[in-house]
Design a protein around this motif. Structure first.
Motif, PDB file in Angstrom:
ATOM      1  N   THR A 111       0.833  -1.201   0.000  1.00 51.01           N
ATOM      2  CA  THR A 111       0.000   0.000   0.000  1.00 51.01           C
ATOM      3  C   THR A 111       0.869   1.252   0.000  1.00 51.01           C
ATOM      4  N   MET A 112       1.897   1.230   0.832  1.00 54.50           N
ATOM      5  CA  MET A 112       2.787   2.395   0.921  1.00 54.50           C
ATOM      6  C   MET A 112       3.539   2.619  -0.380  1.00 54.50           C
ATOM      7  N   LYS A 113       3.957   1.536  -1.009  1.00 52.05           N
ATOM      8  CA  LYS A 113       4.739   1.664  -2.233  1.00 52.05           C
ATOM      9  C   LYS A 113       3.875   2.068  -3.437  1.00 52.05           C
TER      10      LYS A 113
ATOM     11  N   GLY B 279       1.280   5.406  -1.772  1.00 54.19           N
ATOM     12  CA  GLY B 279       1.909   6.497  -1.036  1.00 54.19           C
ATOM     13  C   GLY B 279       1.551   6.499   0.437  1.00 54.19           C
ATOM     14  N   VAL B 280       2.247   7.373   1.181  1.00 54.64           N
ATOM     15  CA  VAL B 280       2.102   7.389   2.634  1.00 54.64           C
ATOM     16  C   VAL B 280       0.726   7.889   3.070  1.00 54.64           C
TER      17      VAL B 280
ATOM     18  N   ARG C 238       5.128   5.015  10.901  1.00 55.70           N
ATOM     19  CA  ARG C 238       4.886   6.442  11.127  1.00 55.70           C
ATOM     20  C   ARG C 238       6.191   7.232  10.959  1.00 55.70           C
ATOM     21  N   MET C 239       7.302   6.660  11.429  1.00 52.87           N
ATOM     22  CA  MET C 239       8.599   7.317  11.219  1.00 52.87           C
ATOM     23  C   MET C 239       8.901   7.449   9.732  1.00 52.87           C
ATOM     24  N   MET C 240       8.524   6.424   8.970  1.00 48.32           N
ATOM     25  CA  MET C 240       8.757   6.484   7.517  1.00 48.32           C
ATOM     26  C   MET C 240       7.914   7.574   6.872  1.00 48.32           C
ATOM     27  N   THR C 241       6.681   7.745   7.349  1.00 46.33           N
ATOM     28  CA  THR C 241       5.819   8.780   6.770  1.00 46.33           C
ATOM     29  C   THR C 241       6.292  10.181   7.142  1.00 46.33           C
ATOM     30  N   MET C 242       7.140  10.274   8.162  1.00 46.90           N
ATOM     31  CA  MET C 242       7.695  11.572   8.568  1.00 46.90           C
ATOM     32  C   MET C 242       9.022  11.851   7.867  1.00 46.90           C
TER      33      MET C 242
END
Length: 289
Positions: free
Chosen positions: A90-92, A95-96, A133-137
Motif C-alpha cells: 500500500t505504501m509503495k 503512497g504514505v 509512522r517514522m517512515m511517513t515523517m
C-alpha cells in the motif's frame, strides 16, 4: 505435553529407585510438610523480596506458558508476513497518505482487522505502526530506523526475560534453602541427643529430607521450568524480529514480496511456511493493498 511427561518420569524414576532399593517413605512423608514449609516459604519470600509485582505476575503466568508453549504458531507467522505485505505494498503503490488511516487507528483498519491475533498483540501492532509512522515523517535512512527498532526489541526482550530470570534465581536459591532446613533439623536432633539411636536416626533422616527437597525442586522442577520459559521467550522474540527485517528490507527499496521473503527466512524452522504457502497467503491479502 512433554513437560508433563517429564514430570511423571522425574517423580517415577527418583522415588521409584528409592522404593526399589528398599527405602522407607514414612521418613519422607513425616518430614516433607515441615521441610516444604521452611524451604518453599523461604523461597517464595525471597522471590517476593527480589522482584517487582509485575515480574511476580509474569512469572506466575510464565509457569503456564512453559507448559502451553509459544503463543505464535505457523499460521500466525503467515498472517504477520501477509499483514506486512499489505502495508508495504500500500505504501509503495499508493503512497504514505493512503497508509496513514491504517497506522493511526489500527483497530479500525481493514488491513489489521483481517489478522486479529496480530492486532491483539499491543507490542507488535505499536511496533509496526510506530515504525511506519517514522517512515511517513520522511525518516528514510534504513540504518537509523533499524537502529531505533533494535533498541525497542532489546528493551521488550529484556522485560520479557525478567520472568525466567526470576524463576532461575529461585532455582539457584533452593539448594541453599534446603541446607538451611537441614541445619534446623540437625539443631533439633542435637537437642534430643539423649534419645535412643533409632529415634536419632529418624530425626537425622528427616533433617536430610530438607537437603534432598531443596536440590530436587531446584534441578528437577523450577530450574527446568525457567529454562523452558526462557526458550519460549527467545522463540517469541523472533516474531518481532521479522517485523524489523521486512520493514528494513522495504526501506532498502525492495518490492513488497521480496521484503516478505527476507522476513520468511527469519522464522524458526519449526514454524516456517514454505514459499508456496506464503504465495497462497499473500494472494488473500486485503484488497486495499
Amino acid at each position: 505435553m512433554f513437560q508433563i511427561i517429564g514430570l511423571v518420569l522425574l517423580f517415577g524414576m527418583v522415588f521409584g529407585s528409592y522404593a526399589i532399593s528398599g527405602g522407607k517413605f514414612d521418613v519422607i512423608t513425616h518430614a516433607a510438610p515441615h521441610e516444604l514449609m521452611a524451604i518453599g516459604g523461604a523461597a517464595v519470600a525471597a522471590f517476593l523480596i527480589s522482584n517487582s509485582i509485575g515480574v511476580v505476575k509474569s512469572s506466575l503466568g510464565g509457569i503456564g506458558k512453559a507448559f502451553a508453549g509459544p503463543k505464535w504458531k505457523k499460521q500466525d507467522y503467515k498472517d504477520l508476513l501477509s499483514l506486512l505485505f499489505a502495508l508495504t505494498k500500500t505504501m509503495k503503490s499508493k503512497g504514505v497518505i493512503a497508509l496513514e488511516s491504517h497506522i493511526e487507528k489500527p483497530g479500525e483498519s481493514t488491513i489489521f482487522q483481517k489478522y486479529p491475533k496480530v492486532l491483539k498483540d499491543h507490542f507488535a501492532t505499536d511496533f509496526i505502526c510506530d515504525t511506519l509512522r517514522m517512515m511517513t515523517m520522511n525518516l528514510e535512512d534504513p540504518h537509523q530506523i533499524e537502529d531505533a527498532m533494535e533498541k525497542q526489541l532489546e528493551k521488550h526482550h529484556h522485560e520479557a526475560a525478567a520472568a525466567p530470570h526470576a524463576l532461575q534465581g529461585m532455582a539457584d536459591a533452593l539448594p541453599a534453602l534446603g541446607i538451611v532446613a537441614a541445619v534446623l533439623g540437625v539443631i533439633k536432633t542435637m537437642g534430643s541427643i539423649t534419645e535412643p539411636p533409632e529415634v536419632l536416626g529418624g530425626m537425622i533422616g528427616g533433617a536430610l529430607v530438607g537437603t534432598f527437597m531443596g536440590v530436587f525442586l531446584a534441578y528437577g522442577i523450577v530450574g527446568p521450568l525457567a529454562a523452558r520459559l526462557q526458550a519460549i521467550v527467545d522463540e517469541e522474540a523472533a516474531f518481532y524480529k521479522i517485523i524489523q527485517s521486512v520493514l528494513v528490507a522495504h526501506l532498502h527499496g525492495n518490492a513488497a514480496q521480496i521484503s516478505v521473503e527476507i522476513g520468511r527466512g527469519d522464522i524458526p524452522s519449526s514454524a516456517q511456511p514454505s514459499f508456496l504457502e506464503m504465495e497462497e497467503s499473500l494472494s488473500a491479502a486485503p484488497a486495499e493493498a
